[in-house]
Design a protein around this motif. Structure first.
Motif, PDB file in Angstrom:
ATOM      1  N   ALA A   8       0.839  -1.212   0.000  1.00 39.52           N
ATOM      2  CA  ALA A   8       0.000   0.000   0.000  1.00 39.52           C
ATOM      3  C   ALA A   8       0.867   1.253   0.000  1.00 39.52           C
ATOM      4  O   ALA A   8       0.590   2.227  -0.718  1.00 39.52           O
ATOM      5  CB  ALA A   8      -0.922  -0.003   1.222  1.00 39.52           C
ATOM      6  N   GLY A   9       1.934   1.229   0.791  1.00 37.07           N
ATOM      7  CA  GLY A   9       2.838   2.384   0.850  1.00 37.07           C
ATOM      8  C   GLY A   9       3.643   2.557  -0.420  1.00 37.07           C
ATOM      9  O   GLY A   9       3.833   3.683  -0.905  1.00 37.07           O
ATOM     10  N   ILE A  10       4.110   1.443  -0.991  1.00 36.69           N
ATOM     11  CA  ILE A  10       4.901   1.483  -2.231  1.00 36.69           C
ATOM     12  C   ILE A  10       4.064   2.038  -3.383  1.00 36.69           C
ATOM     13  O   ILE A  10       4.507   2.888  -4.166  1.00 36.69           O
ATOM     14  CB  ILE A  10       5.420   0.073  -2.591  1.00 36.69           C
ATOM     15  CG1 ILE A  10       6.488  -0.384  -1.592  1.00 36.69           C
ATOM     16  CG2 ILE A  10       5.949   0.018  -4.015  1.00 36.69           C
ATOM     17  CD1 ILE A  10       7.791   0.357  -1.663  1.00 36.69           C
ATOM     18  N   ILE A  58       7.778   1.609  14.729  1.00 33.15           N
ATOM     19  CA  ILE A  58       7.655   3.047  14.999  1.00 33.15           C
ATOM     20  C   ILE A  58       9.008   3.748  14.819  1.00 33.15           C
ATOM     21  O   ILE A  58       9.096   4.810  14.197  1.00 33.15           O
ATOM     22  CB  ILE A  58       7.089   3.296  16.418  1.00 33.15           C
ATOM     23  CG1 ILE A  58       5.605   2.882  16.467  1.00 33.15           C
ATOM     24  CG2 ILE A  58       7.229   4.765  16.824  1.00 33.15           C
ATOM     25  CD1 ILE A  58       5.014   2.813  17.869  1.00 33.15           C
ATOM     26  N   VAL A  59      10.072   3.128  15.348  1.00 35.56           N
ATOM     27  CA  VAL A  59      11.423   3.702  15.202  1.00 35.56           C
ATOM     28  C   VAL A  59      11.802   3.780  13.724  1.00 35.56           C
ATOM     29  O   VAL A  59      12.355   4.788  13.262  1.00 35.56           O
ATOM     30  CB  VAL A  59      12.466   2.873  15.989  1.00 35.56           C
ATOM     31  CG1 VAL A  59      13.885   3.269  15.600  1.00 35.56           C
ATOM     32  CG2 VAL A  59      12.267   3.060  17.482  1.00 35.56           C
ATOM     33  N   THR A  60      11.498   2.717  12.968  1.00 35.80           N
ATOM     34  CA  THR A  60      11.814   2.714  11.525  1.00 35.80           C
ATOM     35  C   THR A  60      11.084   3.850  10.813  1.00 35.80           C
ATOM     36  O   THR A  60      11.673   4.541   9.966  1.00 35.80           O
ATOM     37  CB  THR A  60      11.421   1.373  10.881  1.00 35.80           C
ATOM     38  OG1 THR A  60      11.922   0.307  11.670  1.00 35.80           O
ATOM     39  CG2 THR A  60      11.988   1.260   9.481  1.00 35.80           C
ATOM     40  N   ALA A  61       9.801   4.044  11.147  1.00 37.87           N
ATOM     41  CA  ALA A  61       9.023   5.120  10.507  1.00 37.87           C
ATOM     42  C   ALA A  61       9.617   6.491  10.826  1.00 37.87           C
ATOM     43  O   ALA A  61       9.695   7.364   9.954  1.00 37.87           O
ATOM     44  CB  ALA A  61       7.571   5.052  10.973  1.00 37.87           C
ATOM     45  N   ILE A  62      10.059   6.667  12.070  1.00 36.06           N
ATOM     46  CA  ILE A  62      10.672   7.954  12.467  1.00 36.06           C
ATOM     47  C   ILE A  62      11.972   8.181  11.695  1.00 36.06           C
ATOM     48  O   ILE A  62      12.270   9.305  11.257  1.00 36.06           O
ATOM     49  CB  ILE A  62      10.924   7.978  13.996  1.00 36.06           C
ATOM     50  CG1 ILE A  62       9.585   8.023  14.747  1.00 36.06           C
ATOM     51  CG2 ILE A  62      11.782   9.180  14.386  1.00 36.06           C
ATOM     52  CD1 ILE A  62       9.708   7.799  16.237  1.00 36.06           C
ATOM     53  N   LEU A  63      12.749   7.104  11.511  1.00 35.00           N
ATOM     54  CA  LEU A  63      14.022   7.221  10.791  1.00 35.00           C
ATOM     55  C   LEU A  63      13.841   7.671   9.341  1.00 35.00           C
ATOM     56  O   LEU A  63      14.738   8.281   8.749  1.00 35.00           O
ATOM     57  CB  LEU A  63      14.768   5.879  10.819  1.00 35.00           C
ATOM     58  CG  LEU A  63      15.389   5.460  12.160  1.00 35.00           C
ATOM     59  CD1 LEU A  63      15.926   4.041  12.081  1.00 35.00           C
ATOM     60  CD2 LEU A  63      16.515   6.416  12.556  1.00 35.00           C
ATOM     61  N   THR A  64      12.668   7.390   8.753  1.00 39.41           N
ATOM     62  CA  THR A  64      12.430   7.792   7.359  1.00 39.41           C
ATOM     63  C   THR A  64      12.040   9.272   7.226  1.00 39.41           C
ATOM     64  O   THR A  64      11.928   9.778   6.113  1.00 39.41           O
ATOM     65  CB  THR A  64      11.319   6.931   6.716  1.00 39.41           C
ATOM     66  OG1 THR A  64      10.078   7.167   7.388  1.00 39.41           O
ATOM     67  CG2 THR A  64      11.664   5.453   6.763  1.00 39.41           C
ATOM     68  N   LYS A  65      11.814   9.945   8.362  1.00 42.62           N
ATOM     69  CA  LYS A  65      11.480  11.387   8.398  1.00 42.62           C
ATOM     70  C   LYS A  65      10.355  11.751   7.412  1.00 42.62           C
ATOM     71  O   LYS A  65      10.571  12.483   6.435  1.00 42.62           O
ATOM     72  CB  LYS A  65      12.727  12.226   8.089  1.00 42.62           C
ATOM     73  CG  LYS A  65      13.847  12.032   9.096  1.00 42.62           C
ATOM     74  CD  LYS A  65      15.100  12.802   8.721  1.00 42.62           C
ATOM     75  CE  LYS A  65      16.224  12.543   9.712  1.00 42.62           C
ATOM     76  NZ  LYS A  65      17.490  13.179   9.314  1.00 42.62           N
ATOM     77  N   PRO A  66       9.153  11.208   7.644  1.00 46.00           N
ATOM     78  CA  PRO A  66       8.045  11.445   6.704  1.00 46.00           C
ATOM     79  C   PRO A  66       7.549  12.886   6.726  1.00 46.00           C
ATOM     80  O   PRO A  66       7.736  13.603   7.717  1.00 46.00           O
ATOM     81  CB  PRO A  66       6.955  10.495   7.210  1.00 46.00           C
ATOM     82  CG  PRO A  66       7.234  10.372   8.683  1.00 46.00           C
ATOM     83  CD  PRO A  66       8.729  10.407   8.812  1.00 46.00           C
ATOM     84  N   ILE A 116       4.062   4.076   6.096  1.00 43.97           N
ATOM     85  CA  ILE A 116       4.929   5.258   6.052  1.00 43.97           C
ATOM     86  C   ILE A 116       6.349   4.870   5.622  1.00 43.97           C
ATOM     87  O   ILE A 116       6.977   5.550   4.797  1.00 43.97           O
ATOM     88  CB  ILE A 116       4.937   5.971   7.423  1.00 43.97           C
ATOM     89  CG1 ILE A 116       3.580   6.640   7.670  1.00 43.97           C
ATOM     90  CG2 ILE A 116       6.066   7.000   7.513  1.00 43.97           C
ATOM     91  CD1 ILE A 116       3.364   7.119   9.091  1.00 43.97           C
ATOM     92  N   CYS A 117       6.861   3.761   6.179  1.00 43.22           N
ATOM     93  CA  CYS A 117       8.197   3.279   5.796  1.00 43.22           C
ATOM     94  C   CYS A 117       8.260   2.971   4.302  1.00 43.22           C
ATOM     95  O   CYS A 117       9.204   3.352   3.606  1.00 43.22           O
ATOM     96  CB  CYS A 117       8.550   2.008   6.579  1.00 43.22           C
ATOM     97  SG  CYS A 117       8.792   2.266   8.340  1.00 43.22           S
ATOM     98  N   ALA A 118       7.227   2.257   3.827  1.00 41.52           N
ATOM     99  CA  ALA A 118       7.205   1.850   2.413  1.00 41.52           C
ATOM    100  C   ALA A 118       7.071   3.055   1.487  1.00 41.52           C
ATOM    101  O   ALA A 118       7.651   3.077   0.392  1.00 41.52           O
ATOM    102  CB  ALA A 118       6.057   0.876   2.179  1.00 41.52           C
ATOM    103  N   ALA A 119       6.318   4.068   1.922  1.00 43.37           N
ATOM    104  CA  ALA A 119       6.121   5.267   1.108  1.00 43.37           C
ATOM    105  C   ALA A 119       7.426   6.046   0.918  1.00 43.37           C
ATOM    106  O   ALA A 119       7.570   6.814  -0.041  1.00 43.37           O
ATOM    107  CB  ALA A 119       5.070   6.169   1.750  1.00 43.37           C
TER     108      ALA A 119
END
Length: 403
Positions: free
Chosen positions: A30-32, A162-170, A245-248
């Motif tokens: 979905a994110g991709i 959650i940490v991974t999503a934060i690391l991607t700085k959305p 969010i990570c995938a996006a």
């Protein structure tokens, strides 16, 4: 803090059950494919799941019975009772057996991403080790041990994603736009159905009622059950959103699962991003690998009139059978598309039936007394019931390639 953990109940187990490798993969795709654009579907599914799971937990605590036991007692017409029991057993038991290989394979994929493949005598070792871990935990037959182990794994999974999503700085503005701007098109409709359907899961309704009566035996505990449900389901929904969010954040179209996503994140956001995502995938796999056989055993026991005792031979026989199938199929790489399609059709039929029957039971004074549904709960329940009919119909049509 002691009281806080004392009153954490089945909620995290329910979250563990719906955030499996299938959910992780679907959220990744979905994110991709759609960026943040389908976050609203997850928000809707969280709302629906909280409403239905709260009803299930309330039923379990007030009646001290599981949903399948209550259904068997309340549906008097023999033909209707047989049809409902057959559908429930088909969807939950066969369905969980079909998906268990995916749960175990998903957990193994997370380990492989970290440590590489490990084979012995032509068999993948990681799925066998995950199966043994799940077997030991279920065989102990102590609810507190299972509960605390899954809570720890859910916390680990949540922190990892959650940490991974934060690391991607959305882009926070884009995230909020995706959350509160529903958009449906021919291109995204099947993904929308999948995101909602993978969160509002039929077997979780059965699992929650059975676990709630195991955890609590007093009506005064209803407030704890409600809080437990809301916190756990919302946290589970946040985890699903974090995966989207990570995938996006990755501008690649050749990603098919979370393991690919973990590798794709590393060059962009450093090794930590891929590391945390792999841990999250492992935790998602092993928690679902434990929860799915447990749910099937509770459902079978209720439908067939057995005692729902975690240490009884019949109860153990059901979860051991499903776990064994999952380990064997995942170790040899066997994938039966026909079995999975059957499970999807059965679940598509079961979800609106269970939502409708749950609403019916939750309005019966002879079962729940003063704890039956209030007007607002019925209004919300009817809206969700209508959504489940739509979802169920679309799922069945998509399986047969009609849409």
């Amino acid at each position: 803090m002691k009281n806080l953990f004392k009153n954490i109940g089945p909620g995290p187990l329910v979250a563990a059950a719906f955030i499996g490798p299938g959910t992780v993969t679907l959220c990744t795709l979905a994110g991709i494919n759609f960026g943040f654009g389908l976050l609203w579907a997850l928000l809707l599914s969280i709302f629906a799941t909280v409403i239905l799971q709260e009803m299930a937990a309330r039923l379990g605590i007030v009646t001290q019975k599981g949903l399948s036991e209550t259904l068997r007692e309340e549906v008097q017409h023999p033909i209707l009772k047989t049809l409902i029991v057959t559908l429930i057993l088909s969807a939950i038991v066969i369905g969980n057996a079909a998906y268990e290989a995916g749960n175990i394979s998903g957990g193994a994929l997370g380990i492989e991403t970290l440590f590489g493949k490990f084979k012995f005598a032509g068999l993948d070792v990681w799925p066998i080790l995950i199966g043994i871990s799940a077997f030991v935990m279920l065989w102990i037959g102590n609810y507190k041990v299972i509960e605390r182990s899954l809570i720890a794994l859910v916390v680990l999974m949540s922190l990892a994603f959650i940490v991974t999503a934060i690391l991607t700085k959305p882009d926070i503005t884009a995230v909020f736009k995706g959350l509160f701007t529903p958009r449906i098109s021919n291109q995204n409709i099947l993904t929308v159905i999948g995101l909602i359907g993978t969160t509002v899961v039929p077997y979780n309704i059965f699992l929650h009622a059975s676990l709630a009566k195991t955890k609590w035996d007093s009506k005064s505990d209803l407030k704890y059950a409600r809080k437990d449900t809301i916190i756990a389901v919302v946290l589970g929904g946040v985890v699903s959103m974090c995966i989207v969010i990570c995938a996006a954040a990755v501008n690649q179209k050749n990603i098919a699962n979370a393991a690919d996503l973990a590798l794709g994140l590393q060059p962009l956001f450093g090794e930590f991003a891929g590391f945390f995502l792999s841990i999250g995938l492992f935790a998602a796999g092993i928690t679902s690998a434990i929860a799915a056989p447990l749910a099937a055993a509770f459902v079978t026991s209720g439908c067939l009139g057995w005692k729902s005792n975690l240490k009884s031979k019949k109860f153990r026989m059901v979860w051991a059978f499903i776990l064994l199938l999952g380990v064997v199929f995942s170790s040899v790489g066997f994938k039966s598309i026909e079995i999975i399609k059957f499970a999807q059709v059965a679940n598509g039929l079961l979800l609106p039936i269970i939502a409708g029957v749950l609403l019916w039971i939750m309005n019966k004074s002879n079962i729940l007394g003063p704890h039956k549904n209030a007007l607002i709960q019925n209004i919300l329940g009817i809206v969700i019931f209508a959504v489940t009919i739509f979802l169920g119909g679309k799922t069945i049509l998509s399986v047969f390639n009609v849409i």
